[in-house]
Design a protein around this motif. Structure first.
Motif, PDB file in Angstrom:
ATOM      1  N   GLN A 121       0.826  -1.208   0.000  1.00  0.00           N
ATOM      2  CA  GLN A 121       0.000   0.000   0.000  1.00  0.00           C
ATOM      3  C   GLN A 121       0.862   1.261   0.000  1.00  0.00           C
ATOM      4  OE1 GLN A 121      -3.366  -0.399  -0.583  1.00  0.00           O
ATOM      5  NE2 GLN A 121      -2.462  -2.401  -0.831  1.00  0.00           N
ATOM      6  N   LYS A 122       2.045   1.193   0.589  1.00  0.00           N
ATOM      7  CA  LYS A 122       2.973   2.336   0.587  1.00  0.00           C
ATOM      8  C   LYS A 122       3.557   2.581  -0.803  1.00  0.00           C
ATOM      9  CE  LYS A 122       5.776   3.237   4.102  1.00  0.00           C
ATOM     10  NZ  LYS A 122       6.779   3.073   5.182  1.00  0.00           N
ATOM     11  N   ASN A 123       3.749   1.505  -1.559  1.00  0.00           N
ATOM     12  CA  ASN A 123       4.298   1.598  -2.904  1.00  0.00           C
ATOM     13  C   ASN A 123       3.610   0.524  -3.737  1.00  0.00           C
ATOM     14  OD1 ASN A 123       5.735   1.559  -5.282  1.00  0.00           O
ATOM     15  ND2 ASN A 123       7.735   1.249  -4.346  1.00  0.00           N
ATOM     16  N   SER A 124       2.684   0.927  -4.580  1.00  0.00           N
ATOM     17  CA  SER A 124       1.871  -0.049  -5.320  1.00  0.00           C
ATOM     18  C   SER A 124       2.686  -0.872  -6.319  1.00  0.00           C
ATOM     19  CB  SER A 124       0.710   0.643  -6.034  1.00  0.00           C
ATOM     20  OG  SER A 124       1.197   1.552  -6.990  1.00  0.00           O
ATOM     21  N   ASN A 125       3.924  -0.468  -6.591  1.00  0.00           N
ATOM     22  CA  ASN A 125       4.769  -1.234  -7.511  1.00  0.00           C
ATOM     23  C   ASN A 125       5.664  -2.241  -6.795  1.00  0.00           C
ATOM     24  OD1 ASN A 125       3.838   0.066  -9.882  1.00  0.00           O
ATOM     25  ND2 ASN A 125       5.056   1.841  -9.329  1.00  0.00           N
ATOM     26  N   THR A 126       5.569  -2.319  -5.480  1.00  0.00           N
ATOM     27  CA  THR A 126       6.383  -3.261  -4.719  1.00  0.00           C
ATOM     28  C   THR A 126       6.035  -4.689  -5.110  1.00  0.00           C
ATOM     29  OG1 THR A 126       6.595  -1.761  -2.845  1.00  0.00           O
ATOM     30  CG2 THR A 126       6.911  -4.087  -2.381  1.00  0.00           C
ATOM     31  N   GLN A 127       7.053  -5.529  -5.124  1.00  0.00           N
ATOM     32  CA  GLN A 127       6.876  -6.953  -5.366  1.00  0.00           C
ATOM     33  C   GLN A 127       7.362  -7.720  -4.145  1.00  0.00           C
ATOM     34  OE1 GLN A 127       9.108  -7.990  -8.877  1.00  0.00           O
ATOM     35  NE2 GLN A 127       7.602  -7.085 -10.250  1.00  0.00           N
ATOM     36  N   PHE A 128       6.718  -8.821  -3.844  1.00  0.00           N
ATOM     37  CA  PHE A 128       7.126  -9.708  -2.768  1.00  0.00           C
ATOM     38  C   PHE A 128       7.636 -10.990  -3.410  1.00  0.00           C
ATOM     39  CE2 PHE A 128       5.475 -12.700   0.770  1.00  0.00           C
ATOM     40  CZ  PHE A 128       6.706 -12.698   1.412  1.00  0.00           C
ATOM     41  N   TRP A 129       8.943 -11.205  -3.328  1.00  0.00           N
ATOM     42  CA  TRP A 129       9.560 -12.408  -3.862  1.00  0.00           C
ATOM     43  C   TRP A 129       9.647 -13.406  -2.717  1.00  0.00           C
ATOM     44  CZ3 TRP A 129      14.476 -10.534  -6.980  1.00  0.00           C
ATOM     45  CH2 TRP A 129      14.067  -9.657  -8.001  1.00  0.00           C
ATOM     46  N   THR A 130       8.987 -14.544  -2.843  1.00  0.00           N
ATOM     47  CA  THR A 130       8.951 -15.487  -1.734  1.00  0.00           C
ATOM     48  C   THR A 130       9.092 -16.923  -2.209  1.00  0.00           C
ATOM     49  OG1 THR A 130       7.708 -16.155   0.250  1.00  0.00           O
ATOM     50  CG2 THR A 130       6.413 -15.613  -1.705  1.00  0.00           C
ATOM     51  N   THR A 131       9.761 -17.698  -1.379  1.00  0.00           N
ATOM     52  CA  THR A 131       9.848 -19.139  -1.579  1.00  0.00           C
ATOM     53  C   THR A 131       9.243 -19.801  -0.351  1.00  0.00           C
ATOM     54  OG1 THR A 131      12.095 -19.079  -0.673  1.00  0.00           O
ATOM     55  CG2 THR A 131      11.889 -19.187  -3.066  1.00  0.00           C
ATOM     56  N   TYR A 132       8.585 -20.921  -0.574  1.00  0.00           N
ATOM     57  CA  TYR A 132       8.072 -21.668   0.569  1.00  0.00           C
ATOM     58  C   TYR A 132       8.142 -23.154   0.275  1.00  0.00           C
ATOM     59  CZ  TYR A 132       3.574 -22.363  -1.804  1.00  0.00           C
ATOM     60  OH  TYR A 132       2.600 -22.724  -2.687  1.00  0.00           O
ATOM     61  N   GLN A 133       8.283 -23.899   1.332  1.00  0.00           N
ATOM     62  CA  GLN A 133       8.338 -25.346   1.244  1.00  0.00           C
ATOM     63  C   GLN A 133       6.969 -25.894   1.593  1.00  0.00           C
ATOM     64  OE1 GLN A 133      11.644 -27.006   3.349  1.00  0.00           O
ATOM     65  NE2 GLN A 133      10.784 -29.048   3.373  1.00  0.00           N
ATOM     66  N   GLU A 134       6.371 -26.605   0.654  1.00  0.00           N
ATOM     67  CA  GLU A 134       5.047 -27.178   0.904  1.00  0.00           C
ATOM     68  C   GLU A 134       5.173 -28.287   1.947  1.00  0.00           C
ATOM     69  OE1 GLU A 134       2.936 -29.939  -1.880  1.00  0.00           O
ATOM     70  OE2 GLU A 134       1.642 -28.172  -2.048  1.00  0.00           O
ATOM     71  N   ARG A 135       4.505 -28.073   3.064  1.00  0.00           N
ATOM     72  CA  ARG A 135       4.535 -29.055   4.145  1.00  0.00           C
ATOM     73  C   ARG A 135       3.201 -29.785   4.280  1.00  0.00           C
ATOM     74  NH1 ARG A 135       7.903 -24.927   5.357  1.00  0.00           N
ATOM     75  NH2 ARG A 135       9.956 -25.550   6.109  1.00  0.00           N
ATOM     76  N   SER A 136       2.173 -29.228   3.650  1.00  0.00           N
ATOM     77  CA  SER A 136       0.848 -29.845   3.705  1.00  0.00           C
ATOM     78  C   SER A 136       0.060 -29.399   2.487  1.00  0.00           C
ATOM     79  CB  SER A 136       0.118 -29.410   4.979  1.00  0.00           C
ATOM     80  OG  SER A 136      -1.219 -29.826   4.946  1.00  0.00           O
ATOM     81  N   THR A 137      -0.729 -30.299   1.959  1.00  0.00           N
ATOM     82  CA  THR A 137      -1.603 -29.935   0.836  1.00  0.00           C
ATOM     83  C   THR A 137      -2.967 -29.492   1.341  1.00  0.00           C
ATOM     84  OG1 THR A 137      -2.274 -32.246   0.611  1.00  0.00           O
ATOM     85  CG2 THR A 137      -0.452 -31.482  -0.780  1.00  0.00           C
ATOM     86  N   ASP A 138      -3.098 -29.349   2.661  1.00  0.00           N
ATOM     87  CA  ASP A 138      -4.378 -28.963   3.268  1.00  0.00           C
ATOM     88  C   ASP A 138      -4.642 -27.463   3.236  1.00  0.00           C
ATOM     89  OD1 ASP A 138      -4.844 -31.607   3.834  1.00  0.00           O
ATOM     90  OD2 ASP A 138      -4.139 -31.466   5.904  1.00  0.00           O
ATOM     91  N   TRP A 139      -3.685 -26.666   2.797  1.00  0.00           N
ATOM     92  CA  TRP A 139      -3.893 -25.230   2.774  1.00  0.00           C
ATOM     93  C   TRP A 139      -3.412 -24.644   1.465  1.00  0.00           C
ATOM     94  CZ3 TRP A 139       0.724 -22.919   2.004  1.00  0.00           C
ATOM     95  CH2 TRP A 139       1.862 -23.577   2.447  1.00  0.00           C
ATOM     96  N   SER A 140      -3.930 -23.461   1.179  1.00  0.00           N
ATOM     97  CA  SER A 140      -3.563 -22.761  -0.051  1.00  0.00           C
ATOM     98  C   SER A 140      -3.417 -21.279   0.251  1.00  0.00           C
ATOM     99  CB  SER A 140      -4.643 -22.968  -1.111  1.00  0.00           C
ATOM    100  OG  SER A 140      -4.417 -22.121  -2.199  1.00  0.00           O
ATOM    101  N   LEU A 141      -2.372 -20.696  -0.276  1.00  0.00           N
ATOM    102  CA  LEU A 141      -2.157 -19.262  -0.089  1.00  0.00           C
ATOM    103  C   LEU A 141      -3.051 -18.416  -0.985  1.00  0.00           C
ATOM    104  CD1 LEU A 141       1.727 -19.098   0.119  1.00  0.00           C
ATOM    105  CD2 LEU A 141       0.098 -18.710   1.961  1.00  0.00           C
ATOM    106  N   GLU A 142      -3.487 -18.969  -2.101  1.00  0.00           N
ATOM    107  CA  GLU A 142      -4.224 -18.180  -3.081  1.00  0.00           C
ATOM    108  C   GLU A 142      -5.484 -17.539  -2.504  1.00  0.00           C
ATOM    109  OE1 GLU A 142      -2.554 -20.880  -3.898  1.00  0.00           O
ATOM    110  OE2 GLU A 142      -1.311 -20.200  -5.567  1.00  0.00           O
ATOM    111  N   ALA A 143      -6.237 -18.273  -1.698  1.00  0.00           N
ATOM    112  CA  ALA A 143      -7.460 -17.710  -1.115  1.00  0.00           C
ATOM    113  C   ALA A 143      -7.136 -16.558  -0.175  1.00  0.00           C
ATOM    114  CB  ALA A 143      -8.242 -18.795  -0.372  1.00  0.00           C
ATOM    115  N   LEU A 144      -6.078 -16.694   0.601  1.00  0.00           N
ATOM    116  CA  LEU A 144      -5.671 -15.627   1.509  1.00  0.00           C
ATOM    117  C   LEU A 144      -5.190 -14.400   0.731  1.00  0.00           C
ATOM    118  CD1 LEU A 144      -5.292 -14.823   4.462  1.00  0.00           C
ATOM    119  CD2 LEU A 144      -3.037 -15.902   4.382  1.00  0.00           C
ATOM    120  N   LEU A 145      -4.448 -14.624  -0.323  1.00  0.00           N
ATOM    121  CA  LEU A 145      -3.978 -13.506  -1.153  1.00  0.00           C
ATOM    122  C   LEU A 145      -5.170 -12.784  -1.790  1.00  0.00           C
ATOM    123  CD1 LEU A 145      -0.896 -15.182  -2.852  1.00  0.00           C
ATOM    124  CD2 LEU A 145      -0.891 -13.565  -0.937  1.00  0.00           C
ATOM    125  N   TYR A 146      -6.133 -13.545  -2.276  1.00  0.00           N
ATOM    126  CA  TYR A 146      -7.330 -12.950  -2.870  1.00  0.00           C
ATOM    127  C   TYR A 146      -8.073 -12.092  -1.850  1.00  0.00           C
ATOM    128  CZ  TYR A 146     -11.770 -12.452  -5.252  1.00  0.00           C
ATOM    129  OH  TYR A 146     -12.905 -11.926  -5.822  1.00  0.00           O
TER     130      TYR A 146
END
Length: 191
Positions: A121-146
């Motif tokens: 929100q401070k800079n609308s052009n900011t990007q978040f570069w992230t890596t994550y290790q899938e530890r469970s298929t029971d959750w999804s980040l996409e719904a939270l991001l939406y």
């Protein structure tokens, strides 16, 4: 000091796109030993390393990495995900946020996303570069991001030479898969 496999993969992405970092302001959250941030600083970025404010030993690990790499000018600050603190408010707008394996504990996911959202929100052009290790298929980040009005692009590891054969991290993964994403605002802010 331990370097998590996700940090190695994110550092490889940083190195692969090093030309994009010169002169940029980069904040690494949950930095640990700060490998991606250290690489970015060596590539010409203005880097700020951060980890949990309530864990001073984590902040000391960041400082130790900076000293070992002759980067003592890099600021190291404590940030608690999900809290708007004076330290957070005083940070300059950032161009890129790094986060390797910050999506570790599901109960922290929304706090991480809320903190990233604050910077977007401070800079609308900011990007978040992230890596994550899938530890469970029971959750999804996409719904939270939406929910937070954010979108992600999944980056194939082989597109930046981070597949298992190249980085030799396969033995460290214990059968889990590492993913790379770039997260941005879904809808640019109106200026």
């Amino acid at each position: 000091m331990y370097i998590w496999p996700c940090a190695i993969v994110l550092a490889q992405y940083v190195w692969f796109y090093r030309w994009h970092l010169t002169g940029k302001t980069v904040l690494e959250i949950g930095a640990g030993v700060g490998l991606p941030g250290i690489v970015a600083a060596k590539c010409g970025a203005k880097v700020i390393l951060s980890d949990r404010a309530v864990q001073p030993h984590c902040l000391e690990n960041c400082r130790r990495s900076c000293r070992l790499n002759n980067l003592t000018e890099i600021p190291v600050i404590g940030i608690t995900w999900g809290q708007i603190s004076p330290e957070l408010l005083l940070l300059p707008p950032v161009d890129i946020i790094f986060g390797s394996d910050v999506f570790y504990e599901p109960e922290d996911f929304e706090d991480v996303v809320m903190s990233v959202y604050f910077f977007l929100q401070k800079n609308s052009n900011t990007q978040f570069w992230t890596t994550y290790q899938e530890r469970s298929t029971d959750w999804s980040l996409e719904a939270l991001l939406y929910k937070w009005g954010l979108k992600c692009i999944h980056i194939p590891l082989e597109s930046f030479d981070a597949n298992e054969d190249n980085l030799e991290v396969s033995a460290l993964l214990g059968g889990h898969t590492i993913y790379m994403m770039v997260i941005t605002n879904q809808r640019p802010l109106q200026e």
